[in-house]
Scaffold this motif. Structure first.
Motif, short mmCIF file in Angstrom:
data_model
loop_
_atom_site.label_atom_id
_atom_site.label_comp_id
_atom_site.label_asym_id
_atom_site.label_seq_id
_atom_site.Cartn_x
_atom_site.Cartn_y
_atom_site.Cartn_z
N THR A 462 18.71 21.81 31.48
CA THR A 462 18.72 22.71 32.64
C THR A 462 19.18 21.93 33.88
OG1 THR A 462 16.86 23.84 31.66
CG2 THR A 462 17.30 24.30 33.99
N PRO A 463 20.11 22.50 34.62
CA PRO A 463 20.59 21.79 35.82
C PRO A 463 19.50 21.66 36.88
CG PRO A 463 22.03 23.63 35.25
CD PRO A 463 20.80 23.77 34.42
N VAL A 464 19.58 20.56 37.61
CA VAL A 464 18.65 20.32 38.72
C VAL A 464 19.52 20.11 39.96
CG1 VAL A 464 16.96 18.71 39.66
CG2 VAL A 464 16.94 19.23 37.23
N ALA A 465 19.13 20.76 41.06
CA ALA A 465 19.92 20.60 42.29
C ALA A 465 19.53 19.30 42.99
CB ALA A 465 19.68 21.78 43.21
N GLN A 466 20.40 18.84 43.89
CA GLN A 466 20.14 17.61 44.62
C GLN A 466 18.79 17.71 45.34
OE1 GLN A 466 22.52 16.71 48.13
NE2 GLN A 466 23.15 14.83 47.12
N GLY A 467 17.97 16.67 45.19
CA GLY A 467 16.66 16.67 45.84
C GLY A 467 15.62 17.41 45.01
N GLY A 468 16.05 18.16 44.02
CA GLY A 468 15.10 18.89 43.20
C GLY A 468 14.67 20.19 43.84
N SER A 469 15.58 20.77 44.65
CA SER A 469 15.19 21.96 45.41
C SER A 469 15.11 23.22 44.54
CB SER A 469 16.18 22.19 46.55
OG SER A 469 17.48 22.25 46.03
N THR A 470 15.52 23.13 43.26
CA THR A 470 15.47 24.34 42.44
C THR A 470 14.20 24.41 41.57
OG1 THR A 470 16.93 23.15 40.95
CG2 THR A 470 17.93 24.87 42.30
N VAL A 471 13.33 23.40 41.72
CA VAL A 471 12.05 23.50 41.01
C VAL A 471 10.93 23.51 42.05
CG1 VAL A 471 12.77 22.45 38.83
CG2 VAL A 471 11.99 20.99 40.70
N SER A 472 9.75 23.97 41.65
CA SER A 472 8.65 24.05 42.62
C SER A 472 8.13 22.65 42.92
CB SER A 472 7.53 24.91 42.05
OG SER A 472 6.76 24.14 41.15
N GLY A 473 7.33 22.56 44.01
CA GLY A 473 6.79 21.26 44.40
C GLY A 473 5.96 20.62 43.29
N GLY A 474 5.14 21.43 42.64
CA GLY A 474 4.28 20.91 41.57
C GLY A 474 5.09 20.51 40.35
N GLN A 475 6.13 21.31 40.07
CA GLN A 475 7.01 20.96 38.93
C GLN A 475 7.75 19.66 39.22
OE1 GLN A 475 9.32 24.57 38.76
NE2 GLN A 475 8.01 25.46 37.19
N ARG A 476 8.19 19.54 40.48
CA ARG A 476 8.93 18.32 40.87
C ARG A 476 8.03 17.10 40.69
NH1 ARG A 476 11.18 20.21 45.29
NH2 ARG A 476 9.77 19.38 46.84
N GLN A 477 6.78 17.23 41.13
CA GLN A 477 5.84 16.12 40.99
C GLN A 477 5.66 15.73 39.54
OE1 GLN A 477 2.04 16.82 42.85
NE2 GLN A 477 2.61 15.60 44.63
N ARG A 478 5.52 16.74 38.68
CA ARG A 478 5.29 16.43 37.25
C ARG A 478 6.54 15.80 36.62
NH1 ARG A 478 2.75 21.92 35.38
NH2 ARG A 478 3.30 22.57 37.48
N LEU A 479 7.70 16.29 37.04
CA LEU A 479 8.94 15.68 36.50
C LEU A 479 9.05 14.23 36.96
CD1 LEU A 479 11.47 18.64 36.94
CD2 LEU A 479 10.56 17.72 34.79
N ALA A 480 8.63 13.96 38.20
CA ALA A 480 8.69 12.59 38.71
C ALA A 480 7.72 11.70 37.94
CB ALA A 480 8.38 12.56 40.20
N ILE A 481 6.57 12.26 37.59
CA ILE A 481 5.60 11.48 36.80
C ILE A 481 6.18 11.20 35.41
CG2 ILE A 481 3.32 11.54 35.70
CD1 ILE A 481 2.43 13.28 38.15
N ALA A 482 6.79 12.24 34.81
CA ALA A 482 7.40 12.06 33.48
C ALA A 482 8.51 11.02 33.55
CB ALA A 482 7.95 13.40 32.98
#
Ligand SMILES: Nc1ncnc2c1ncn2[C@@H]1O[C@H](COP(=O)(O)OP(=O)(O)OP(=O)(O)O)[C@@H](O)[C@H]1O
Length: 572
Positions: A462-482
């Motif tokens: 799934t594409p991700v926009a620059q900065g991660g603006s296309t996922v929610s804040g909580g999703q972004r945090q979890r992706l960063a942890i992963a």
């Protein structure tokens, strides 16, 4: 400036030498043409000698073809050198910026670093190109033109005595007048970039507060300032172009006025007069070209200064010459008497801090907002360097470790996680490009992100926009942890990385993490007590100093700040 540019043009010395030869031949061709023209008029047309006209005409054609070929070659090769120098400079500025720490980014600011890498490099690129493609032949055309013109008729050359100094004086004055607006243009381009960037990044806040009109005015002001200075430059350019044409045409009129009667009187040959006009135009055109290139010099000098400033800035986090060997096995991190203050700040943000992170243990850092927690994490990851004190990994000073090796050792999940444009998978593989899909899914599972990624239309792709603006804040945090988990570091630094998760997701994540990270050392910055309560060691930070260290039970008794935090979260 020439000496500064020489370093960058040196790799292209051979091509540049070829350009010099082509320009020489081209200039010689140009110089030959008026003389041949005079010969055609005097000994062909006026003498009614068709053979002479055809013979000299063929020679002229040959000269024109050689001249055009050489000119085209010189421009082509000049462009290659110019663009090559530009690309090398951009790469060097980029490499320099990549080594910058937060300190240098703070000093320069992002917009100006972007302008310096693009716009300023472009100024130098254009200067190199125009020098090679236009300026090089100017001296030969001017000097050769003067010699040949004087050979044709000495009295008429008096016109040159007046026209050349006038043109040169115009260059001098205009070049000087352009220096200040040139510098201002770059500064104001930075300002437009700064406002634009801020407005694009903060667009939601602007809309939410209904401040569109205010922001439009702010942008209009920056834009208007840039236009005003650009117009000032434009006026000077118009003045320089107009005055140059005026000088050329007035000189030509003077030559005709002085030479015409002498042709009628038989004192001067018609061909010589025409050739003289040809040389006059060539000489003054050469002066004009030189003028145009000289006009670029002040601007390019400003750009060269701005680029040099970036290139000569020593990174606040320098690389060791030879990296110390990596400690094997479980890794612990120690902070000893560390003090750090941001440049320009009145007092230190972190003061005499001692802290240890042991393998297999969790160390929590708590403290009020602004207490210096993030700064401490950045010091531990060596994103900034200590002013005094020591950060060490298994007893080795972090400054002696190779920075890439250190980055492999320490996994940071920052407070504001950033995702790159690409896909979920490319983001997760950022620290470990060879990770398999299974490893990615496993990391997602631990980070409690498996379900939402699996539910996405293209899953890992799934594409991700620059900065991660296309996922929610909580999703972004979890992706960063992963992402941090995929890289399998031996020290984890979680900087308030669970703040956007609800309590049950966070509890599930912490349980999964505990199984996953084994004997890695974990440092967690957190506001929420449930996150820190089970830590082996809790460090309470107050205005940059360690107020107390202990377990939850110990701190509940001895630390006023910790008790305040407990209190604020409804516990006692
Ligand atoms: N790049 C910077 N330049 C100058 N000062 C800074 C910079 N970053 C942080 N500071 C200052 O340092 C202090 C500590 O900031 P820091 O982000 O480390 O605190 P924190 O404890 O992590 O806060 P929070 O819990 O709100 O995230 C603050 O007063 C802040 O203004």
């Amino acid at each position: 400036m020439i000496s500064r540019l020489r370093r960058w043009t040196r790799p292209y010395a051979r091509t540049a030498a070829l350009v010099v030869v082509l320009q020489l031949v081209q200039a010689l061709g140009s110089l030959l043409l008026p003389t041949l023209n005079a010969d055609v008029i005097d000994n062909g047309v006026l003498a009614r000698d068709t053979d002479h006209i055809l013979g000299r005409g063929a020679l002229m054609l040959g000269a024109v073809l050689v001249q055009a070929g050489c000119a085209a070659g010189a421009v082509y090769l000049g462009a290659r050198v110019g663009m090559g120098v530009g690309a090398d400079l951009r790469a060097a500025v980029f490499a320099s910026v990549q080594r910058f720490s937060a300190r240098e980014f703070g000093r320069f600011g992002t917009p100006t670093l972007i302008t310096r890498t693009t716009n300023d490099v472009q100024q130098l690129q254009v200067l190199v190109f125009t020098t090679l493609s236009a300026l090089l032949s100017a001296p030969l055309l001017a000097v050769g033109g003067v010699v040949l013109a004087m050979g044709l008729d000495v009295p008429l050359s008096g016109v040159l005595l007046v026209a050349i100094p006038v043109a040169a004086a115009v260059i001098g004055v205009i070049t000087r007048l352009m220096t200040r607006p040139s510098r201002l243009t770059q500064v104001r381009t930075d300002a437009v970039n700064r406002v634009l960037r801020e407005q694009i990044t903060g667009v939601r806040v602007i809309r939410a507060f209904g401040r569109d009109a205010h922001e439009r005015r702010r942008f209009a002001a920056a834009n208007g300032d840039l236009m005003a200075v650009a117009l000032r430059l434009g006026r000077l350019q118009a003045f320089s172009g107009g005055s140059a044409l005026l000088v050329i045409n007035l000189a030509a009129i003077s030559v005709v006025a002085l030479g015409g009667p002498r042709v009628l009187g038989g004192d001067l040959r018609l061909g010589a007069l025409v050739a003289f006009l040809g040389y006059l135009t060539q000489i003054l055109m050469a002066v004009m070209v030189a003028m145009a290139v000289f006009e670029m010099v002040p601007r390019a000098r400003v750009s060269a200064d701005r680029i040099t400033e970036v290139l000569t800035t020593e990174p606040g986090v320098p690389e060791p010459v030879v990296g110390a060997p990596l400690p094997a096995g479980p890794v612990g991190l120690d902070v000893r008497g560390v003090t750090f203050g941001y440049p320009g700040a009145e007092k230190s943000t972190v003061l005499e801090v001692d802290l240890m992170a042991r393998p297999g243990q969790t160390t929590a850092i708590v403290g009020a907002t602004g207490a210096g927690k993030t700064t401490l994490v950045n010091l531990m990851a060596r994103l900034i360097d200590v002013d005094s004190g020591l950060v060490s990994v298994n007893g080795v000073d972090a400054r002696e470790l190779d920075r890439r090796a250190l980055a492999g050792l320490v996994g940071v999940v920052p407070q504001r996680s950033y995702l790159f444009s690409g896909t979920i998978a490319t983001n997760l593989r950022y620290g470990s490009p060879d990770a398999t899909d299974d490893e990615l899914w496993h990391a997602l599972e631990v980070a409690q992100a498996r379900d939402f990624v699996a539910a996405m239309p293209a899953g890992l792709d799934t594409p991700v926009a620059q900065g991660g603006s296309t996922v929610s804040g909580g999703q972004r945090q979890r992706l960063a942890i992963a992402r941090a988990l995929v890289a399998r570091p031996r020290i984890y630094l979680f900087d308030d990385s669970f703040s956007a998760l609800d309590a049950s997701t966070e509890a599930a994540l912490r349980a999964a993490l505990a199984d996953e990270i084994g004997d890695a050392a974990v440092v967690v910055v957190a506001q929420r007590l449930s996150t820190v309560r089970s830590a082996d060691r809790i460090v309470v930070l107050d205005e940059g100093r360690v107020e107390a260290v202990g377990t939850h039970a110990e701190l509940s008794r001895i630390s006023p700040t910790y008790r305040e935090i407990l209190h604020s979260q409804g516990e006692r």
